[in-house]
Design a protein around this motif. Structure first.
Motif, PDB file in Angstrom:
ATOM      1  N   ALA A  14     -17.921  16.588  -7.447  1.00  0.00           N
ATOM      2  CA  ALA A  14     -17.345  15.274  -7.634  1.00  0.00           C
ATOM      3  C   ALA A  14     -16.022  15.165  -6.894  1.00  0.00           C
ATOM      4  N   ALA A  15     -15.692  13.947  -6.520  1.00  0.00           N
ATOM      5  CA  ALA A  15     -14.409  13.663  -5.883  1.00  0.00           C
ATOM      6  C   ALA A  15     -13.817  12.421  -6.521  1.00  0.00           C
ATOM      7  N   SER A  16     -12.496  12.339  -6.487  1.00  0.00           N
ATOM      8  CA  SER A  16     -11.840  11.146  -7.016  1.00  0.00           C
ATOM      9  C   SER A  16     -10.736  10.721  -6.064  1.00  0.00           C
ATOM     10  N   LEU A  17     -10.417   9.435  -6.119  1.00  0.00           N
ATOM     11  CA  LEU A  17      -9.332   8.859  -5.339  1.00  0.00           C
ATOM     12  C   LEU A  17      -8.221   8.466  -6.301  1.00  0.00           C
ATOM     13  N   TYR A  18      -6.972   8.729  -5.901  1.00  0.00           N
ATOM     14  CA  TYR A  18      -5.853   8.370  -6.769  1.00  0.00           C
ATOM     15  C   TYR A  18      -4.620   8.053  -5.934  1.00  0.00           C
ATOM     16  N   PHE A  19      -3.710   7.268  -6.532  1.00  0.00           N
ATOM     17  CA  PHE A  19      -2.464   6.886  -5.874  1.00  0.00           C
ATOM     18  C   PHE A  19      -1.320   7.771  -6.353  1.00  0.00           C
ATOM     19  N   SER A  20      -0.363   7.966  -5.473  1.00  0.00           N
ATOM     20  CA  SER A  20       0.882   8.625  -5.861  1.00  0.00           C
ATOM     21  C   SER A  20       2.023   7.891  -5.184  1.00  0.00           C
ATOM     22  N   PRO A  21       2.983   7.398  -5.958  1.00  0.00           N
ATOM     23  CA  PRO A  21       3.058   7.487  -7.403  1.00  0.00           C
ATOM     24  C   PRO A  21       2.050   6.546  -8.071  1.00  0.00           C
ATOM     25  N   THR A  79      11.501  -2.155  -0.396  1.00  0.00           N
ATOM     26  CA  THR A  79      10.269  -1.664   0.205  1.00  0.00           C
ATOM     27  C   THR A  79      10.012  -0.268  -0.348  1.00  0.00           C
ATOM     28  N   PHE A  80       8.723   0.092  -0.433  1.00  0.00           N
ATOM     29  CA  PHE A  80       8.354   1.387  -0.995  1.00  0.00           C
ATOM     30  C   PHE A  80       7.003   1.812  -0.447  1.00  0.00           C
ATOM     31  N   GLN A  81       6.690   3.092  -0.621  1.00  0.00           N
ATOM     32  CA  GLN A  81       5.423   3.650  -0.145  1.00  0.00           C
ATOM     33  C   GLN A  81       4.582   4.143  -1.310  1.00  0.00           C
ATOM     34  N   ILE A  82       3.274   3.951  -1.164  1.00  0.00           N
ATOM     35  CA  ILE A  82       2.302   4.542  -2.085  1.00  0.00           C
ATOM     36  C   ILE A  82       1.224   5.180  -1.225  1.00  0.00           C
ATOM     37  N   SER A  83       0.879   6.429  -1.529  1.00  0.00           N
ATOM     38  CA  SER A  83      -0.160   7.125  -0.768  1.00  0.00           C
ATOM     39  C   SER A  83      -1.438   7.213  -1.584  1.00  0.00           C
ATOM     40  N   LEU A  84      -2.565   7.141  -0.875  1.00  0.00           N
ATOM     41  CA  LEU A  84      -3.876   7.319  -1.495  1.00  0.00           C
ATOM     42  C   LEU A  84      -4.347   8.737  -1.169  1.00  0.00           C
ATOM     43  N   PHE A  85      -4.717   9.468  -2.218  1.00  0.00           N
ATOM     44  CA  PHE A  85      -5.149  10.855  -2.086  1.00  0.00           C
ATOM     45  C   PHE A  85      -6.595  11.015  -2.546  1.00  0.00           C
ATOM     46  N   VAL A  86      -7.238  12.088  -2.059  1.00  0.00           N
ATOM     47  CA  VAL A  86      -8.562  12.469  -2.530  1.00  0.00           C
ATOM     48  C   VAL A  86      -8.441  13.824  -3.222  1.00  0.00           C
ATOM     49  N   GLY A 107     -14.497  20.324   6.851  1.00  0.00           N
ATOM     50  CA  GLY A 107     -14.204  19.296   5.863  1.00  0.00           C
ATOM     51  C   GLY A 107     -12.956  19.637   5.079  1.00  0.00           C
ATOM     52  N   TYR A 108     -12.722  18.889   4.015  1.00  0.00           N
ATOM     53  CA  TYR A 108     -11.543  19.098   3.167  1.00  0.00           C
ATOM     54  C   TYR A 108     -11.985  19.455   1.760  1.00  0.00           C
ATOM     55  N   THR A 109     -11.392  20.505   1.218  1.00  0.00           N
ATOM     56  CA  THR A 109     -11.561  20.878  -0.180  1.00  0.00           C
ATOM     57  C   THR A 109     -10.168  21.067  -0.754  1.00  0.00           C
ATOM     58  N   GLY A 110      -9.853  20.366  -1.833  1.00  0.00           N
ATOM     59  CA  GLY A 110      -8.535  20.498  -2.440  1.00  0.00           C
ATOM     60  C   GLY A 110      -8.241  19.376  -3.409  1.00  0.00           C
ATOM     61  N   LYS A 111      -7.031  19.434  -4.004  1.00  0.00           N
ATOM     62  CA  LYS A 111      -6.638  18.469  -5.027  1.00  0.00           C
ATOM     63  C   LYS A 111      -5.833  17.295  -4.492  1.00  0.00           C
ATOM     64  N   GLY A 150     -14.560   8.982  -9.350  1.00  0.00           N
ATOM     65  CA  GLY A 150     -13.407   8.427 -10.054  1.00  0.00           C
ATOM     66  C   GLY A 150     -12.454   7.704  -9.120  1.00  0.00           C
ATOM     67  N   ARG A 151     -11.891   6.602  -9.633  1.00  0.00           N
ATOM     68  CA  ARG A 151     -10.924   5.798  -8.875  1.00  0.00           C
ATOM     69  C   ARG A 151      -9.734   5.513  -9.762  1.00  0.00           C
ATOM     70  N   GLY A 152      -8.561   5.840  -9.250  1.00  0.00           N
ATOM     71  CA  GLY A 152      -7.341   5.568 -10.000  1.00  0.00           C
ATOM     72  C   GLY A 152      -6.752   4.218  -9.636  1.00  0.00           C
ATOM     73  N   SER A 153      -5.607   3.928 -10.202  1.00  0.00           N
ATOM     74  CA  SER A 153      -4.873   2.710  -9.880  1.00  0.00           C
ATOM     75  C   SER A 153      -3.386   3.032  -9.966  1.00  0.00           C
ATOM     76  N   ALA A 154      -2.570   2.114  -9.515  1.00  0.00           N
ATOM     77  CA  ALA A 154      -1.119   2.273  -9.596  1.00  0.00           C
ATOM     78  C   ALA A 154      -0.532   1.012 -10.212  1.00  0.00           C
ATOM     79  N   THR A 155       0.464   1.193 -11.061  1.00  0.00           N
ATOM     80  CA  THR A 155       1.138   0.068 -11.702  1.00  0.00           C
ATOM     81  C   THR A 155       2.581   0.043 -11.228  1.00  0.00           C
ATOM     82  N   ILE A 156       2.963  -1.076 -10.645  1.00  0.00           N
ATOM     83  CA  ILE A 156       4.313  -1.249 -10.120  1.00  0.00           C
ATOM     84  C   ILE A 156       5.019  -2.322 -10.947  1.00  0.00           C
ATOM     85  N   ASN A 157       6.155  -1.972 -11.518  1.00  0.00           N
ATOM     86  CA  ASN A 157       6.974  -2.937 -12.242  1.00  0.00           C
ATOM     87  C   ASN A 157       8.065  -3.413 -11.292  1.00  0.00           C
ATOM     88  N   ILE A 158       8.153  -4.719 -11.140  1.00  0.00           N
ATOM     89  CA  ILE A 158       9.145  -5.287 -10.239  1.00  0.00           C
ATOM     90  C   ILE A 158      10.206  -5.988 -11.077  1.00  0.00           C
TER      91      ILE A 158
END
Length: 189
Positions: free
Chosen positions: A32-39, A49-56, A115-119, A158-166
């Motif tokens: 299995a693989a999942s996608l998630y945002f950081s932060p 302005t800010f950055q959010i990265s999508l990771f696998v 390929g890629y294997t990792g967290k 799995g798919r994550g999400s990110a919550t940004i408070n402005i």
């Protein structure tokens, strides 16, 4: 055949199918693989302005391709750019795109063999600008993470999400005006 033998055969058959189904479910869940945002959550001020990265995360199975559509609320956020600096991708099948009118960004990339294997395999980094007060949820829509198994099995589970408070801009207090010291003038006598 006796009734007892028939019951034993039925039990054996049911047991066999139970074992097969259980082992298949373990096999599919282990690859299995999942996608998630950081932060995954943060607070920024209007205008920042800010950055959010999508990771696998694909620790059980090497992956060699991924594509995704990311959604964001256009009333709260706007995308400045989508980049692949420090990405695990070797090649981009689809150059990262975004639309501040539709509120989405997308990409499609390949990781060369093995390929890629990792967290924490960084896929893309999105540069946002905070536009308005409130909570903004960044979510992952239609996506695939393909296994490096020769047939491109989609292993995304799995798919994550990110919550940004402005919040409001920081209030800048005006500095008090400093008046130069006036020395009395003396008149010669």
């Amino acid at each position: 055949m006796s009734l007892i033998v028939k019951k034993i055969n039925i039990i054996k058959t049911l047991l066999f199918f139970t074992i097969v189904c259980t082992s298949l479910s373990f096999a599919s869940s282990s690859k299995a693989a999942s996608l998630y945002f950081s932060p995954s959550s943060a607070t920024y001020r209007i205008g920042e302005t800010f950055q959010i990265s999508l990771f696998v995360n694909s620790t059980d199975q090497a992956m060699n391709a991924a594509q995704s559509t990311i959604y964001f609320p256009t009333d709260k956020l706007s995308v400045i750019s989508v980049g692949t600096k420090n990405s695990i991708f070797s090649l981009m099948v689809e150059t990262p795109t975004f639309s501040n009118q539709s509120g989405n960004a997308g990409f499609s990339g390949i990781v060369l063999n093995p390929g890629y294997t990792g967290k924490s395999g960084r896929l893309v980094t999105i540069n946002f600008a905070a536009k308005a007060l409130g909570k903004a949820t960044i979510s992952i829509g239609a996506s695939q993470v393909l296994a490096n198994d020769g047939v491109g099995t989609n292993i995304l589970t799995g798919r994550g999400s990110a919550t940004i408070n402005i919040i409001e801009k920081a209030k800048v207090e005006p500095k008090p005006e400093v008046k130069p010291e006036v020395k009395p003038t003396t008149t010669p006598k």
